[in-house]
Design a protein around this motif. Structure first.
Motif, mmCIF file in Angstrom:
data_model
loop_
_atom_site.group_PDB
_atom_site.id
_atom_site.type_symbol
_atom_site.label_atom_id
_atom_site.label_comp_id
_atom_site.label_asym_id
_atom_site.label_seq_id
_atom_site.Cartn_x
_atom_site.Cartn_y
_atom_site.Cartn_z
ATOM 1 N N ALA A 191 14.821 -11.122 8.363
ATOM 2 C CA ALA A 191 14.762 -9.901 9.179
ATOM 3 C C ALA A 191 13.391 -9.752 9.827
ATOM 4 C CB ALA A 191 15.081 -8.672 8.324
ATOM 5 N N PHE A 192 12.347 -10.063 9.081
ATOM 6 C CA PHE A 192 10.994 -9.977 9.638
ATOM 7 C C PHE A 192 10.852 -10.912 10.840
ATOM 8 C CE2 PHE A 192 6.581 -11.113 10.106
ATOM 9 C CZ PHE A 192 5.911 -9.911 9.926
ATOM 10 N N TYR A 193 11.290 -12.147 10.685
ATOM 11 C CA TYR A 193 11.140 -13.130 11.769
ATOM 12 C C TYR A 193 12.114 -12.891 12.925
ATOM 13 C CZ TYR A 193 7.548 -15.738 9.391
ATOM 14 O OH TYR A 193 6.357 -16.103 8.814
ATOM 15 N N GLU A 194 13.102 -12.046 12.709
ATOM 16 C CA GLU A 194 13.977 -11.608 13.805
ATOM 17 C C GLU A 194 13.369 -10.412 14.534
ATOM 18 O OE1 GLU A 194 17.701 -10.883 11.868
ATOM 19 O OE2 GLU A 194 18.025 -13.015 11.471
ATOM 20 N N HIS A 195 12.218 -9.955 14.051
ATOM 21 C CA HIS A 195 11.427 -8.892 14.689
ATOM 22 C C HIS A 195 12.145 -7.551 14.737
ATOM 23 C CE1 HIS A 195 9.531 -12.531 16.875
ATOM 24 N NE2 HIS A 195 8.928 -12.319 15.716
ATOM 25 N N HIS A 196 12.679 -7.141 13.596
ATOM 26 C CA HIS A 196 13.202 -5.785 13.501
ATOM 27 C C HIS A 196 12.960 -5.245 12.097
ATOM 28 C CE1 HIS A 196 16.794 -7.198 11.349
ATOM 29 N NE2 HIS A 196 16.954 -8.098 12.283
ATOM 30 N N CYS A 197 13.143 -3.945 11.933
ATOM 31 C CA CYS A 197 12.934 -3.319 10.628
ATOM 32 C C CYS A 197 13.822 -3.952 9.567
ATOM 33 C CB CYS A 197 13.249 -1.823 10.703
ATOM 34 S SG CYS A 197 11.924 -0.820 11.362
ATOM 35 N N VAL A 198 13.250 -4.118 8.410
ATOM 36 C CA VAL A 198 14.003 -4.632 7.272
ATOM 37 C C VAL A 198 14.773 -3.464 6.654
ATOM 38 C CG1 VAL A 198 13.831 -5.688 4.991
ATOM 39 C CG2 VAL A 198 12.279 -6.418 6.829
ATOM 40 N N LEU A 199 16.060 -3.591 6.564
ATOM 41 C CA LEU A 199 16.871 -2.556 5.928
ATOM 42 C C LEU A 199 16.552 -2.484 4.437
ATOM 43 C CD1 LEU A 199 20.317 -3.291 7.613
ATOM 44 C CD2 LEU A 199 18.753 -1.403 8.117
ATOM 45 N N ARG A 200 16.453 -1.282 3.911
ATOM 46 C CA ARG A 200 16.135 -1.100 2.487
ATOM 47 C C ARG A 200 17.150 -1.796 1.587
ATOM 48 N NH1 ARG A 200 15.662 4.457 4.026
ATOM 49 N NH2 ARG A 200 13.517 4.906 4.585
ATOM 50 N N THR A 201 18.374 -1.905 2.051
ATOM 51 C CA THR A 201 19.419 -2.526 1.234
ATOM 52 C C THR A 201 19.154 -4.011 0.992
ATOM 53 O OG1 THR A 201 20.748 -2.870 3.230
ATOM 54 C CG2 THR A 201 21.204 -0.891 1.926
ATOM 55 N N LEU A 202 18.275 -4.613 1.792
ATOM 56 C CA LEU A 202 17.937 -6.026 1.602
ATOM 57 C C LEU A 202 16.877 -6.229 0.526
ATOM 58 C CD1 LEU A 202 17.762 -7.237 5.332
ATOM 59 C CD2 LEU A 202 19.664 -7.491 3.718
ATOM 60 N N ASN A 203 16.173 -5.171 0.155
ATOM 61 C CA ASN A 203 15.077 -5.286 -0.802
ATOM 62 C C ASN A 203 15.592 -5.533 -2.217
ATOM 63 O OD1 ASN A 203 13.394 -4.695 1.337
ATOM 64 N ND2 ASN A 203 12.861 -2.656 0.642
ATOM 65 N N HIS A 204 15.081 -6.622 -2.808
ATOM 66 C CA HIS A 204 15.432 -6.939 -4.190
ATOM 67 C C HIS A 204 14.205 -7.059 -5.088
ATOM 68 C CE1 HIS A 204 19.658 -7.452 -3.291
ATOM 69 N NE2 HIS A 204 19.342 -8.248 -2.289
ATOM 70 N N TYR A 205 13.048 -7.311 -4.481
ATOM 71 C CA TYR A 205 11.821 -7.519 -5.236
ATOM 72 C C TYR A 205 10.740 -6.562 -4.741
ATOM 73 C CZ TYR A 205 14.265 -11.884 -6.234
ATOM 74 O OH TYR A 205 15.194 -12.804 -6.595
ATOM 75 N N PRO A 206 9.730 -6.270 -5.566
ATOM 76 C CA PRO A 206 8.669 -5.361 -5.137
ATOM 77 C C PRO A 206 7.985 -5.762 -3.835
ATOM 78 C CG PRO A 206 8.557 -5.691 -7.506
ATOM 79 C CD PRO A 206 9.603 -6.646 -6.986
ATOM 80 N N ALA A 207 7.725 -7.041 -3.644
ATOM 81 C CA ALA A 207 7.043 -7.493 -2.424
ATOM 82 C C ALA A 207 7.876 -7.226 -1.169
ATOM 83 C CB ALA A 207 6.703 -8.980 -2.519
ATOM 84 N N ASP A 208 9.185 -7.148 -1.322
ATOM 85 C CA ASP A 208 10.054 -6.865 -0.174
ATOM 86 C C ASP A 208 9.699 -5.527 0.470
ATOM 87 O OD1 ASP A 208 11.432 -9.226 -0.683
ATOM 88 O OD2 ASP A 208 13.099 -8.229 -1.712
#
Length: 199
Positions: free
Chosen positions: A122-139
């Motif tokens: 998502a980062f390299y697609e240049h848009h906001c990362v949806l919270r639902t994608l977060n699995h780890y603290p660094a996300d």
């Protein structure tokens, strides 16, 4: 604009009172709570008398935490949505406040955390990362840095590049070699992207 800035987070007080947290994912959308308190419960009148700008205020407050503003939004309303300022301020908060406190994790968990492949994509697609994608603290840190891709105004991008909060956030302290490599790559990509877009 002053009222938007003053009132947009008024729902945070009720969010904390009801749920004991400022984390929307664990409680309620705080922008929606702000609209509920101000407009549905009528507390807006504690601050101002009735105006012909109530609809504008409601929209600006409701959308201040949106990942992306609606494309069909008119320019005047977009101008008063303080979403850019809110996102830029989140970068500052993520640097000034210990991440362990923001993300409710231990230092060890944060320092050992990987970055999810979907978050990197998502980062390299240049848009906001949806919270639902977060699995780890660094996300979470990646997600907050990715807000930059959705800023509306070139001046916002220039401010981000100059203020330095983004670069400090992307200098993520980690003991995980893969995470260190991922953040170094993201920082380089963000520098390249901003050079192209912050003109």
């Amino acid at each position: 604009a002053w009222l938007c800035g003053l009132l947009h987070d008024v729902g945070r007080f009720e969010q904390l009172r009801r749920y004991g947290t400022f984390i929307d994912a664990k409680s309620i959308d705080h922008a929606l709570m702000s609209v509920t308190v101000l407009f549905e419960e009528g507390r807006l009148r504690d601050y101002i008398a009735g105006t012909d700008e109530d609809a504008l205020l409601r929209t600006a407050i409701r959308l201040h935490n949106a990942y992306r503003l609606p494309e069909e939004m008119d320019d005047r309303t977009r101008m008063f949505c303080l979403r850019d300022a809110d996102k830029i301020d989140i970068l500052r908060v993520n640097v000034e406040t210990p991440m362990e406190q923001i993300y409710n994790v231990s230092t060890e968990a944060l320092r050992q955390s990987p970055v999810s492949p979907a978050v990197l994509d998502a980062f390299y697609e240049h848009h906001c990362v949806l919270r639902t994608l977060n699995h780890y603290p660094a996300d979470n840190a990646v997600g907050h840095a990715s807000f930059v891709f959705e800023l509306c105004y070139p001046e916002s991008l220039r401010a981000v590049a100059e203020q330095g909060w983004l670069w400090k956030l992307l200098d993520f302290k980690t003991e995980n070699p893969d995470t260190a490599k991922a953040f170094a790559g993201m920082k380089a990509e963000m520098q390249r992207w901003l050079e192209e877009h912050a003109k």
